[in-house]
Design an enzyme around this catalytic site. Structure first.
Site, mmCIF file in Angstrom:
data_model
loop_
_atom_site.group_PDB
_atom_site.id
_atom_site.type_symbol
_atom_site.label_atom_id
_atom_site.label_comp_id
_atom_site.label_asym_id
_atom_site.label_seq_id
_atom_site.Cartn_x
_atom_site.Cartn_y
_atom_site.Cartn_z
ATOM 1 N N GLY A 158 3.810 7.260 1.079
ATOM 2 C CA GLY A 158 3.499 7.998 -0.047
ATOM 3 C C GLY A 158 2.273 8.982 0.328
ATOM 4 O O GLY A 158 1.710 9.091 1.308
ATOM 5 N N PHE A 159 1.796 9.556 -0.891
ATOM 6 C CA PHE A 159 0.583 10.496 -0.826
ATOM 7 C C PHE A 159 -0.620 9.611 -0.332
ATOM 8 O O PHE A 159 -1.138 9.838 0.789
ATOM 9 C CB PHE A 159 0.325 11.156 -2.352
ATOM 10 C CG PHE A 159 -0.771 11.537 -2.558
ATOM 11 C CD1 PHE A 159 -1.591 12.521 -1.666
ATOM 12 C CD2 PHE A 159 -1.497 11.235 -3.656
ATOM 13 C CE1 PHE A 159 -2.771 12.749 -2.052
ATOM 14 C CE2 PHE A 159 -2.875 11.474 -3.767
ATOM 15 C CZ PHE A 159 -3.305 12.348 -3.196
ATOM 16 N N ASP A 177 8.077 1.266 3.271
ATOM 17 C CA ASP A 177 8.462 2.135 2.065
ATOM 18 C C ASP A 177 9.785 2.317 1.796
ATOM 19 O O ASP A 177 10.766 2.328 2.670
ATOM 20 C CB ASP A 177 7.932 3.498 2.783
ATOM 21 C CG ASP A 177 7.245 4.272 1.435
ATOM 22 O OD1 ASP A 177 6.149 4.776 1.165
ATOM 23 O OD2 ASP A 177 8.211 4.847 0.388
ATOM 24 N N GLY A 230 7.835 8.171 -1.681
ATOM 25 C CA GLY A 230 7.198 8.661 -0.372
ATOM 26 C C GLY A 230 8.154 9.253 0.464
ATOM 27 O O GLY A 230 9.317 9.556 -0.042
ATOM 28 N N ASN A 287 5.560 -10.866 -3.718
ATOM 29 C CA ASN A 287 6.135 -10.865 -2.233
ATOM 30 C C ASN A 287 4.832 -10.808 -1.363
ATOM 31 O O ASN A 287 4.788 -11.281 -0.321
ATOM 32 C CB ASN A 287 7.116 -9.746 -2.218
ATOM 33 C CG ASN A 287 8.483 -10.312 -2.711
ATOM 34 O OD1 ASN A 287 8.706 -11.614 -2.793
ATOM 35 N ND2 ASN A 287 9.238 -9.741 -3.211
ATOM 36 N N LYS A 341 -0.528 -15.148 1.855
ATOM 37 C CA LYS A 341 -1.119 -16.518 1.675
ATOM 38 C C LYS A 341 -0.473 -17.135 3.034
ATOM 39 O O LYS A 341 -0.908 -17.937 3.765
ATOM 40 C CB LYS A 341 -0.225 -17.216 0.581
ATOM 41 C CG LYS A 341 -0.379 -18.700 0.416
ATOM 42 C CD LYS A 341 0.362 -19.224 -0.951
ATOM 43 C CE LYS A 341 0.706 -20.685 -0.553
ATOM 44 N NZ LYS A 341 1.652 -21.163 -1.469
ATOM 45 N N TYR A 362 3.850 0.753 -15.964
ATOM 46 C CA TYR A 362 3.015 0.880 -15.132
ATOM 47 C C TYR A 362 1.565 0.207 -15.500
ATOM 48 O O TYR A 362 1.260 -0.663 -14.774
ATOM 49 C CB TYR A 362 2.564 2.366 -15.018
ATOM 50 C CG TYR A 362 1.720 2.756 -13.650
ATOM 51 C CD1 TYR A 362 2.326 2.305 -12.692
ATOM 52 C CD2 TYR A 362 0.437 3.581 -13.994
ATOM 53 C CE1 TYR A 362 1.500 2.846 -11.363
ATOM 54 C CE2 TYR A 362 -0.279 3.503 -12.864
ATOM 55 C CZ TYR A 362 0.298 3.421 -11.691
ATOM 56 O OH TYR A 362 -0.728 3.843 -10.593
ATOM 57 N N GLN A 364 -5.913 -19.964 -6.915
ATOM 58 C CA GLN A 364 -4.935 -21.446 -6.708
ATOM 59 C C GLN A 364 -4.604 -21.615 -5.219
ATOM 60 O O GLN A 364 -4.683 -22.589 -4.707
ATOM 61 C CB GLN A 364 -3.728 -20.893 -7.347
ATOM 62 C CG GLN A 364 -2.629 -22.239 -7.659
ATOM 63 C CD GLN A 364 -1.360 -22.017 -8.469
ATOM 64 O OE1 GLN A 364 -1.598 -20.929 -9.295
ATOM 65 N NE2 GLN A 364 -0.403 -22.483 -7.996
HETATM 66 O O1 LIG Z 1 1.523 19.715 -16.477
HETATM 67 C C1 LIG Z 1 0.634 18.746 -16.743
HETATM 68 C C2 LIG Z 1 0.615 17.402 -16.386
HETATM 69 C C3 LIG Z 1 -0.370 16.681 -17.119
HETATM 70 N N1 LIG Z 1 -1.304 17.121 -18.087
HETATM 71 C C4 LIG Z 1 -2.011 16.065 -18.821
HETATM 72 O O2 LIG Z 1 -3.241 15.951 -17.782
HETATM 73 C C5 LIG Z 1 -3.720 14.715 -17.826
HETATM 74 C C6 LIG Z 1 -3.557 13.960 -16.543
HETATM 75 O O3 LIG Z 1 -2.343 13.601 -16.444
HETATM 76 P P1 LIG Z 1 -1.740 13.027 -14.855
HETATM 77 O O4 LIG Z 1 -0.156 12.727 -15.256
HETATM 78 O O5 LIG Z 1 -2.122 13.801 -13.567
HETATM 79 O O6 LIG Z 1 -2.332 11.496 -14.896
HETATM 80 P P2 LIG Z 1 -2.798 10.346 -15.757
HETATM 81 O O7 LIG Z 1 -4.357 10.256 -16.055
HETATM 82 O O8 LIG Z 1 -2.093 10.579 -17.319
HETATM 83 O O9 LIG Z 1 -2.259 9.103 -15.011
HETATM 84 C C7 LIG Z 1 -2.507 8.893 -13.801
HETATM 85 O O10 LIG Z 1 -3.596 7.833 -13.974
HETATM 86 C C8 LIG Z 1 -4.330 7.357 -13.083
HETATM 87 C C9 LIG Z 1 -3.262 7.177 -11.620
HETATM 88 O O11 LIG Z 1 -3.278 5.459 -11.383
HETATM 89 C C10 LIG Z 1 -1.961 7.574 -11.923
HETATM 90 O O12 LIG Z 1 -1.868 8.583 -10.575
HETATM 91 C C11 LIG Z 1 -1.616 8.322 -13.069
HETATM 92 O O13 LIG Z 1 -0.911 7.211 -13.898
HETATM 93 C C12 LIG Z 1 -2.916 14.079 -18.906
HETATM 94 O O14 LIG Z 1 -3.762 14.285 -20.126
HETATM 95 C C13 LIG Z 1 -1.588 14.790 -18.985
HETATM 96 O O15 LIG Z 1 -1.070 14.923 -20.400
HETATM 97 C C14 LIG Z 1 -1.061 18.301 -18.339
HETATM 98 O O16 LIG Z 1 -1.724 18.789 -19.450
HETATM 99 N N2 LIG Z 1 0.080 19.128 -17.936
#
Ligand SMILES: O=c1ccn([C@@H]2O[C@H](COP(=O)(O)OP(=O)(O)O[C@H]3OC[C@@H](O)[C@H](O)[C@H]3O)[C@@H](O)[C@H]2O)c(=O)[nH]1
Length: 440
Positions: free
Chosen positions: A138-139, A159, A164, A225, A231, A271, A288
């Site tokens: 992944g990234f 993966d 990814g 897992n 562990k 999530y 534990q």
């Molecule tokens: O095209 C877009 C995409 C997103 N957004 C806004 O930009 C902000 C950030 O959005 P993103 O989707 O990039 O990320 P979020 O902060 O919502 O979630 C992230 O949080 C932290 C990490 O763990 C994850 O990568 C992801 O869940 C949000 O307010 C979203 O509504 C836009 O305004 N336009």
């Protein structure tokens, strides 16, 4: 404590907190060497760095930067993660994709078998660790893998390629220190390893909301897992947790002691709650079964190798600007985020894994932006003619987010060094080259 939110992208300086200047005077001339030019930031000739690369041997030199603020190395000496940035950039930002050729006429891709690998450190057997990275294609995972490989570690990636991509780590396939296995962490997996970086889970809101049941299963069963494996083989275990465990926070900036404000039945819950349970499991196994655990709460991170259709804000804005489309702000754009560049995160993950701190640690860049100011920054960097438009806000979108990183500073001796503008520039270069190469 609470510093102002960035409203005007022009106020983003490339301030000189980055340490990383280095001089490499090791110059070699090889007549038939393939030369790869790597350009840092500005494309002026003085700033050009070159690698001379020949039959598996890298003979390289860097030209000293005129600008003392330019970042030329990443990593920390105390964990031996220091790597010249040009080596990493060679992997994710080649002038020409090194393993493939795109024929624009026939629209066919020819894959070329790599002739050689970048040189990795040769560690004595006692120092070389076997390290499992779940979600390593992944990234974030692939950048972590690059660093661990260059450090000389033995790396095993699992993966399932849901988000990814094999191409993110294709440059290591065949290396004696590297193994790649297609496997879904929801199913048990047994292997002898010393450390486990457990990253596997879709992280972008559209991806993790696409199949919420699978997201919960990945977080919960995948973590059980991997903790069970840790562990059994007595491996150290690092969980990639998230700032999303704070939900729509009522405390700002967010400290690790804050318990969060999560809607347990909202669209983000799969999530947010999944990762909260993953943390609960991690500390249950610690108490534990005495598993040696680390928990990284990762705040918004961006950089090369994000999927172009990832759906997160940085990749969305950059791709929209590169395509000359409108930049889409969800809601009024006053919501905030704090954006961390990928190399800063990888630095911190390796520091944390090799540190004694077993409490959760926030990893993020506290430089806070409104989403509108981020849109303006990207527009100005890529295409000032682009329009910015607003769409409906998403449900339960956190209004403000900014990490308090005192614990990371104190325990790990870490703080981010990449200013947002600089990271954005490099990410734009990445996506631009991917487009030029016909890959996206
Ligand atoms: O095209 C877009 C995409 C997103 N957004 C806004 O930009 C902000 C950030 O959005 P993103 O989707 O990039 O990320 P979020 O902060 O919502 O979630 C992230 O949080 C932290 C990490 O763990 C994850 O990568 C992801 O869940 C949000 O307010 C979203 O509504 C836009 O305004 N336009």
């Amino acid at each position: 404590m609470d510093t102002p939110v960035r409203q005007n992208p022009d106020s983003v300086e490339t301030n000189g907190s980055h340490n990383n200047t280095t001089s490499q005077n090791h110059v070699s001339e090889i007549a038939d060497a393939t030369m790869i030019s790597l350009v840092n930031g500005s494309e002026s000739p003085e700033d050009t760095e070159r690698i001379h690369w020949e039959s598996g041997r890298r003979l390289w030199r860097t030209v000293e930067k005129t600008n003392a603020n330019t970042i030329t190395v990443v990593g920390h000496e105390c964990v031996k993660s220091v790597v010249p940035l040009d080596l990493l950039r060679y992997l994710y930002l080649p002038r020409h994709p090194h393993d493939r050729y795109f024929d624009t006429e026939t629209r066919t891709l020819s894959y070329i078998r790599s002739r050689s690998f970048l040189p990795v450190k040769s560690l004595p057997p006692g120092q070389r660790k076997r390290i499992l990275v779940t979600g390593g294609a992944g990234f974030v995972g692939s950048h972590l893998v690059d660093r661990l490989m260059l450090m000389g570690q033995e790396v095993i990636v699992i993966d399932n390629y849901f988000t990814g991509r094999k191409s993110n780590i294709a440059h290591w396939i065949g290396h004696p220190n590297f193994e790649l296995i297609r496997h879904d962490v929801v199913d048990p997996f047994l292997i002898e390893v010393d450390q486990i970086y457990h990253l596997a889970c879709p992280a972008s809101p559209p991806h993790y909301q696409h199949n919420p049941i699978k997201t919960v299963k990945t977080s919960v069963m995948g973590t059980i897992n991997m903790l069970g494996l840790a562990k059994r083989v007595k491996a150290r275990f690092l969980l990639a947790s998230t700032s999303e465990i704070y939900g729509d926070p009522e405390v700002h900036p967010q400290t690790e002691t804050y318990w969060g404000n999560v809607n347990p039945i909202g669209p983000r819950a799969c999530y947010d709650e999944g990762k909260r349970v993953a943390e609960t499991l991690t500390y249950a196994y610690r108490h534990q079964d005495h598993v040696n655990v680390r928990v990284a709460r990762i705040f918004n991170t961006y950089g090369p190798r994000m999927n172009e259709n990832d759906g997160r804000v940085v990749s969305n804005f950059i791709m929209q600007a590169l395509r000359g489309e409108e930049l889409t702000i969800y809601g009024d754009g006053s919501q905030t985020r704090s954006f961390q560049y990928i190399h800063d995160l990888v630095d911190a993950l390796i520091l944390l894994m090799n540190n004694d701190c077993d409490e959760p640690v926030n990893l993020g860049n506290p430089d806070e932006y409104t989403i509108r100011s981020l849109a303006e920054l990207v527009r100005d960097e890529v295409n000032p003619d682009c329009k910015i438009t607003t769409l409906k806000a998403t449900i339960d979108d956190p209004k403000r987010r900014k990490p308090d990183i005192s614990r990371a500073e104190d325990k790990l001796g870490w703080k981010p060094t990449w200013p947002v503008r600089q990271g954005i520039q490099e990410t734009v270069q990445y996506f631009r080259r991917q487009m030029e190469a016909g890959l996206i």
